[in-house]
Design an enzyme around this catalytic site. Sequence first.
Site, PDB file in Angstrom:
ATOM      1  N   GLU A 212       0.841  -1.199   0.000  1.00  0.00           N
ATOM      2  CA  GLU A 212       0.000   0.000   0.000  1.00  0.00           C
ATOM      3  C   GLU A 212       0.876   1.250   0.000  1.00  0.00           C
ATOM      4  O   GLU A 212       0.587   2.232  -0.696  1.00  0.00           O
ATOM      5  CB  GLU A 212      -0.909  -0.007   1.227  1.00  0.00           C
ATOM      6  CG  GLU A 212      -1.752   1.245   1.387  1.00  0.00           C
ATOM      7  CD  GLU A 212      -2.276   1.403   2.803  1.00  0.00           C
ATOM      8  OE1 GLU A 212      -2.658   2.526   3.149  1.00  0.00           O
ATOM      9  OE2 GLU A 212      -2.294   0.409   3.561  1.00  0.00           O
TER      10      GLU A 212
ATOM     11  N   ASP B  10       0.773   3.989  -2.975  1.00  0.00           N
ATOM     12  CA  ASP B  10       0.478   5.404  -2.755  1.00  0.00           C
ATOM     13  C   ASP B  10       1.362   6.270  -3.642  1.00  0.00           C
ATOM     14  O   ASP B  10       0.895   7.229  -4.265  1.00  0.00           O
ATOM     15  CB  ASP B  10       0.681   5.749  -1.281  1.00  0.00           C
ATOM     16  CG  ASP B  10       0.503   7.231  -1.003  1.00  0.00           C
ATOM     17  OD1 ASP B  10      -0.645   7.709  -1.040  1.00  0.00           O
ATOM     18  OD2 ASP B  10       1.519   7.929  -0.774  1.00  0.00           O
TER      19      ASP B  10
ATOM     20  N   ASP C   9      -7.123   1.294   0.371  1.00  0.00           N
ATOM     21  CA  ASP C   9      -5.833   0.700   0.737  1.00  0.00           C
ATOM     22  C   ASP C   9      -5.512  -0.515  -0.124  1.00  0.00           C
ATOM     23  O   ASP C   9      -4.373  -0.684  -0.582  1.00  0.00           O
ATOM     24  CB  ASP C   9      -5.841   0.298   2.218  1.00  0.00           C
ATOM     25  CG  ASP C   9      -5.907   1.493   3.149  1.00  0.00           C
ATOM     26  OD1 ASP C   9      -5.736   2.629   2.677  1.00  0.00           O
ATOM     27  OD2 ASP C   9      -6.149   1.286   4.355  1.00  0.00           O
TER      28      ASP C   9
ATOM     29  N   GLU D 245      -4.532   0.576  -3.652  1.00  0.00           N
ATOM     30  CA  GLU D 245      -3.149   1.056  -3.688  1.00  0.00           C
ATOM     31  C   GLU D 245      -2.174  -0.112  -3.614  1.00  0.00           C
ATOM     32  O   GLU D 245      -1.144  -0.121  -4.310  1.00  0.00           O
ATOM     33  CB  GLU D 245      -2.896   2.026  -2.532  1.00  0.00           C
ATOM     34  CG  GLU D 245      -3.503   3.399  -2.738  1.00  0.00           C
ATOM     35  CD  GLU D 245      -3.167   4.353  -1.616  1.00  0.00           C
ATOM     36  OE1 GLU D 245      -3.031   5.551  -1.889  1.00  0.00           O
ATOM     37  OE2 GLU D 245      -3.035   3.900  -0.446  1.00  0.00           O
TER      38      GLU D 245
END
Length: 244
Positions: A50, A54, A122, A125
């Site tokens: 994650e 990002d 989440d 990502e």
Amino acid sequence: MSLLPHRQTQLKALLRRLGLTDNTPVDWNLVDLALTHASQSPEQNYQQLEFVGDAVVRLASAEVLMKHYPQTSVGEMSALRAILVSDRTLAGWGELYGLDRFLWITPAVLADKNGRVSLMADSFEALLGALYLSVGDLSLIRPWLSEHLLAKATEIRQDPALHNYKEALQAWTQAHYKCLPEYRVEPLDQNLPQQSGFQATVWLGDQPLGSGSGSSKKSAEQAAAQQAYQDFIAKEILPMPKIN
């Protein structure tokens, strides 16, 4: 580590939803990890992927904005990108591709409506992180994600206010501080000439980020959020407020 045949079949089905083929050079273990929640495996889960994802979605967003809106100012690009990479936007794409059907997660966590947006954002990502690390570039991501990014950016730019700086600022504060900004609005002095309307200041904890005025409370808040963006986010400056 090799995956069970049933699990690999599931993951191939997911990648086909993204427009990728069964022969796509992905690391299946990473894709599996990207869909493993901490409720099932406290030590081996998607949290690190994650983190990578990002950065990946920020890069992909910047690439799309630079390609299609090269004359846009850095401040406006930053405002656009903050919405593109917000939990709400990413969760929407996670829902679109049905990521919840592929998650390895406890039923209780999956059923938690309050945590649904964060969960989907989440995991989305994390999936981006797995695809990026599989090949070391955006080649497995760009073909299907860019169209979503461009469509969303176009939608934002067509907003009557041009950019929703309030939404962008909220996405930014949630990402960095896990809290919402606070707007304090008061009427301008009605006794002074040309002083009708409202003055707003946006605060993060004990620190003011920006001020602005407008004919309505909403427009004043929007102006304050825009100044905050120009002074902090566009310049990539992180304030250090005290947050209760």
